[in-house]
Write a protein that holds these residues in place. Structure first.
Motif, PDB file in Angstrom:
ATOM      1  N   GLY A  10       0.703  -1.104   0.033  1.00 10.99           N
ATOM      2  CA  GLY A  10      -0.087   0.004  -0.048  1.00 10.99           C
ATOM      3  C   GLY A  10       0.806   1.381  -0.012  1.00 10.99           C
ATOM      4  O   GLY A  10       2.043   1.217   0.210  1.00 10.99           O
ATOM      5  N   PRO A  11       0.270   2.335  -0.275  1.00 13.44           N
ATOM      6  CA  PRO A  11       1.060   3.718  -0.431  1.00 13.44           C
ATOM      7  C   PRO A  11       1.633   4.150   0.680  1.00 13.44           C
ATOM      8  O   PRO A  11       2.902   4.495   0.640  1.00 13.44           O
ATOM      9  N   ALA A  12       1.107   4.032   1.995  1.00 15.96           N
ATOM     10  CA  ALA A  12       2.085   4.651   3.010  1.00 15.96           C
ATOM     11  C   ALA A  12       3.568   3.878   3.203  1.00 15.96           C
ATOM     12  O   ALA A  12       4.472   4.558   3.530  1.00 15.96           O
ATOM     13  N   ALA A  52       4.799   2.252   0.644  1.00 23.70           N
ATOM     14  CA  ALA A  52       5.526   2.426  -0.554  1.00 23.70           C
ATOM     15  C   ALA A  52       6.518   3.635  -0.370  1.00 23.70           C
ATOM     16  O   ALA A  52       7.476   3.715  -1.109  1.00 23.70           O
ATOM     17  N   ILE A  53       5.882   4.614   0.381  1.00 26.78           N
ATOM     18  CA  ILE A  53       6.734   5.734   0.652  1.00 26.78           C
ATOM     19  C   ILE A  53       8.190   5.633   0.967  1.00 26.78           C
ATOM     20  O   ILE A  53       9.140   6.338   0.627  1.00 26.78           O
ATOM     21  N   ALA A  54       8.373   4.581   1.826  1.00 28.22           N
ATOM     22  CA  ALA A  54       9.830   4.461   2.546  1.00 28.22           C
ATOM     23  C   ALA A  54      10.462   4.060   1.364  1.00 28.22           C
ATOM     24  O   ALA A  54      11.753   4.340   1.234  1.00 28.22           O
ATOM     25  N   VAL A  96       8.449  20.216  -5.873  1.00 21.74           N
ATOM     26  CA  VAL A  96       9.400  19.082  -5.269  1.00 21.74           C
ATOM     27  C   VAL A  96       8.805  18.567  -3.846  1.00 21.74           C
ATOM     28  O   VAL A  96       8.643  19.337  -2.815  1.00 21.74           O
ATOM     29  N   ARG A  97       9.099  17.151  -3.830  1.00 20.33           N
ATOM     30  CA  ARG A  97       8.812  16.630  -2.528  1.00 20.33           C
ATOM     31  C   ARG A  97      10.177  16.706  -1.730  1.00 20.33           C
ATOM     32  O   ARG A  97      10.480  17.078  -0.485  1.00 20.33           O
ATOM     33  N   ASN A  98      11.229  16.120  -2.368  1.00 22.36           N
ATOM     34  CA  ASN A  98      12.665  16.087  -1.978  1.00 22.36           C
ATOM     35  C   ASN A  98      13.327  17.272  -2.625  1.00 22.36           C
ATOM     36  O   ASN A  98      13.606  17.524  -3.838  1.00 22.36           O
ATOM     37  N   ILE A 144       7.542  13.998 -17.429  1.00 24.87           N
ATOM     38  CA  ILE A 144       6.921  13.001 -16.779  1.00 24.87           C
ATOM     39  C   ILE A 144       5.486  13.517 -16.394  1.00 24.87           C
ATOM     40  O   ILE A 144       5.266  14.577 -15.861  1.00 24.87           O
ATOM     41  N   MET A 145       4.389  12.829 -16.993  1.00 25.19           N
ATOM     42  CA  MET A 145       3.235  13.281 -16.781  1.00 25.19           C
ATOM     43  C   MET A 145       2.482  12.423 -15.431  1.00 25.19           C
ATOM     44  O   MET A 145       3.135  11.373 -15.144  1.00 25.19           O
ATOM     45  N   THR A 146       1.507  12.949 -14.946  1.00 25.22           N
ATOM     46  CA  THR A 146       0.998  12.498 -13.824  1.00 25.22           C
ATOM     47  C   THR A 146      -0.101  11.640 -14.102  1.00 25.22           C
ATOM     48  O   THR A 146      -1.004  11.829 -14.684  1.00 25.22           O
ATOM     49  N   ARG A 186       8.775  12.236   6.465  1.00 29.75           N
ATOM     50  CA  ARG A 186      10.170  12.235   5.931  1.00 29.75           C
ATOM     51  C   ARG A 186      10.397  13.733   5.146  1.00 29.75           C
ATOM     52  O   ARG A 186      11.513  14.046   4.768  1.00 29.75           O
ATOM     53  N   TYR A 187       9.281  14.338   4.917  1.00 32.93           N
ATOM     54  CA  TYR A 187       9.303  15.574   4.020  1.00 32.93           C
ATOM     55  C   TYR A 187       8.671  16.633   4.429  1.00 32.93           C
ATOM     56  O   TYR A 187       7.808  17.063   4.059  1.00 32.93           O
ATOM     57  N   PRO A 188       9.297  17.372   5.503  1.00 28.68           N
ATOM     58  CA  PRO A 188       8.476  18.450   5.939  1.00 28.68           C
ATOM     59  C   PRO A 188       8.424  19.607   5.072  1.00 28.68           C
ATOM     60  O   PRO A 188       7.367  20.305   5.299  1.00 28.68           O
TER      61      PRO A 188
HETATM   62  C1  HEC Z   1       3.972   5.845  -2.739  1.00 29.14           C
HETATM   63  C2  HEC Z   1       3.964   7.109  -2.768  1.00 29.14           C
HETATM   64  C3  HEC Z   1       4.313   7.562  -4.274  1.00 29.14           C
HETATM   65  C4  HEC Z   1       3.789   7.400  -5.464  1.00 29.14           C
HETATM   66  C5  HEC Z   1       2.490   6.479  -5.728  1.00 29.14           C
HETATM   67  C6  HEC Z   1       4.318   8.065  -6.468  1.00 29.14           C
HETATM   68  N1  HEC Z   1       5.340   8.661  -5.814  1.00 29.14           N
HETATM   69 FE1  HEC Z   1       6.512  10.207  -6.726  1.00 29.14          FE
HETATM   70  N2  HEC Z   1       7.606  10.640  -5.073  1.00 29.14           N
HETATM   71  C7  HEC Z   1       7.324   9.680  -3.848  1.00 29.14           C
HETATM   72  C8  HEC Z   1       8.340  10.176  -2.915  1.00 29.14           C
HETATM   73  C9  HEC Z   1       8.486   9.362  -1.448  1.00 29.14           C
HETATM   74  C10 HEC Z   1       9.191  10.998  -3.596  1.00 29.14           C
HETATM   75  C11 HEC Z   1      10.367  11.567  -3.090  1.00 29.14           C
HETATM   76  C12 HEC Z   1      11.707  10.745  -3.450  1.00 29.14           C
HETATM   77  C13 HEC Z   1      13.072  11.254  -3.260  1.00 29.14           C
HETATM   78  O1  HEC Z   1      13.352  11.519  -1.861  1.00 29.14           O
HETATM   79  O2  HEC Z   1      13.893  11.451  -3.922  1.00 29.14           O
HETATM   80  C14 HEC Z   1       8.567  11.145  -5.083  1.00 29.14           C
HETATM   81  C15 HEC Z   1       9.348  12.025  -5.852  1.00 29.14           C
HETATM   82  C16 HEC Z   1       8.918  12.170  -7.179  1.00 29.14           C
HETATM   83  C17 HEC Z   1       9.537  13.116  -8.125  1.00 29.14           C
HETATM   84  C18 HEC Z   1      10.792  13.747  -7.988  1.00 29.14           C
HETATM   85  C19 HEC Z   1      10.487  15.291  -7.564  1.00 29.14           C
HETATM   86  C20 HEC Z   1      10.152  15.373  -6.116  1.00 29.14           C
HETATM   87  O3  HEC Z   1       8.983  15.931  -6.113  1.00 29.14           O
HETATM   88  O4  HEC Z   1      10.970  15.244  -5.480  1.00 29.14           O
HETATM   89  C21 HEC Z   1       8.585  12.907  -9.318  1.00 29.14           C
HETATM   90  C22 HEC Z   1       9.114  13.589 -10.608  1.00 29.14           C
HETATM   91  C23 HEC Z   1       7.865  11.740  -8.948  1.00 29.14           C
HETATM   92  N3  HEC Z   1       7.759  11.506  -7.755  1.00 29.14           N
HETATM   93  C24 HEC Z   1       6.803  11.338  -9.852  1.00 29.14           C
HETATM   94  C25 HEC Z   1       5.944  10.456  -9.692  1.00 29.14           C
HETATM   95  C26 HEC Z   1       4.957  10.008 -10.659  1.00 29.14           C
HETATM   96  C27 HEC Z   1       4.898  10.330 -12.116  1.00 29.14           C
HETATM   97  C28 HEC Z   1       4.342   8.855 -10.086  1.00 29.14           C
HETATM   98  C29 HEC Z   1       3.177   8.149 -10.746  1.00 29.14           C
HETATM   99  C30 HEC Z   1       3.765   7.213 -11.653  1.00 29.14           C
HETATM  100  C31 HEC Z   1       4.772   8.805  -8.552  1.00 29.14           C
HETATM  101  N4  HEC Z   1       5.555   9.876  -8.488  1.00 29.14           N
HETATM  102  C32 HEC Z   1       4.171   8.083  -7.706  1.00 29.14           C
HETATM  103  C33 HEC Z   1       6.326   9.100  -3.501  1.00 29.14           C
HETATM  104  C34 HEC Z   1       5.359   8.498  -4.448  1.00 29.14           C
END
Ligand code: HEC
Length: 190
Positions: free
Chosen positions: A57-59, A61-63, A90-92, A139-141, A166-168
């Motif tokens: 699950g997603p929570a 998968a974040i790790a 950005v997240r990170n 990269i599209m969503t 993890r990402y304040p």
């Molecule tokens: C399970 C949760 C999760 C899902 C689902 C997910 N992401 Fe992320 N995404 C993350 C995390 C956590 C990071 C930070 C990774 C890091 O620390 O480099 C991230 C980072 C990114 C980044 C790098 C830029 C940033 O914000 O740091 C991109 C681009 C991105 N994701 C695209 C996608 C795309 C496109 C999808 C769908 C195909 C997707 N993600 C699905 C958790 C997720």
């Protein structure tokens, strides 16, 4: 008119313009190398993400994402090739775009605003006397992405807490399906 104004505003407020580049021949072997690295990053990450979402699950998968995304990028980056992901938000903070990447992302947003579809861009630039290939692939969503990048009000239990821990400074939520999320960015120095 509006896109022109937006572009003017961006150029006025934006970062120092990147050095003008030279076109890349479609059969340039460096371009093929860059495309292979970009495709490998995308498929390895996507495969890993799909597996983790299906099993934990997603929570959880974040790790994995936070550990594996940088690790996969690092193991594909060698021999003058660097591959990474950047985001429109950005997240990170490590994934924040540099001046060149930000300019390409802004151009793609203009393309989308005008009804177009962003395409991969490649250019040879010279940075500090070193000939460098820069390649950006959009990269599209997709719908899969929304469980961690969509509306936080719709996140599964635990996702918001895990992201906050993890990402304040997380800015990578609130995306809609089909929106530009960022780019795979490849740099090759020769
Ligand atoms: C399970 C949760 C999760 C899902 C689902 C997910 N992401 Fe992320 N995404 C993350 C995390 C956590 C990071 C930070 C990774 C890091 O620390 O480099 C991230 C980072 C990114 C980044 C790098 C830029 C940033 O914000 O740091 C991109 C681009 C991105 N994701 C695209 C996608 C795309 C496109 C999808 C769908 C195909 C997707 N993600 C699905 C958790 C997720």
């Amino acid at each position: 008119m509006l896109p022109a104004l937006l572009l003017a505003a961006f150029l006025a407020a934006g970062p120092v313009p990147y050095p003008a580049g030279a076109p890349v021949a479609p059969d340039d072997p460096a371009l093929a190398r860059a495309d292979r690295a970009a495709a490998a990053l995308t498929s390895e990450l996507f495969g890993r993400l799909q597996r983790e979402l299906a099993t934990g699950g997603p929570a959880k998968a974040i790790a994995v994402c936070s550990r594996e995304a940088p690790a996969i990028a690092a193991h594909l980056s060698h021999g003058g090739v660097t591959v990474r992901r950047v985001g429109t938000r950005v997240r990170n903070p490590v994934n924040a775009p540099d001046a060149f990447e930000a300019a390409v992302l802004a151009r793609w947003q203009e393309t989308i605003a005008g009804g177009g579809t962003p395409q991969e861009e490649a250019v040879w630039v010279t940075v500090g006397g070193i000939r460098t290939l820069r390649v950006m692939r959009p990269i599209m969503t997709g719908s899969l992405c929304l469980s961690c990048h969509g509306d936080p009000g719709h996140f599964a239990p635990g996702v918001r807490a895990e992201l906050a821990k993890r990402y304040p400074d997380d800015r990578a939520t609130g995306y809609r399906e089909g929106e530009l999320r960022g780019a795979v960015s490849v740099t090759i120095v020769q």
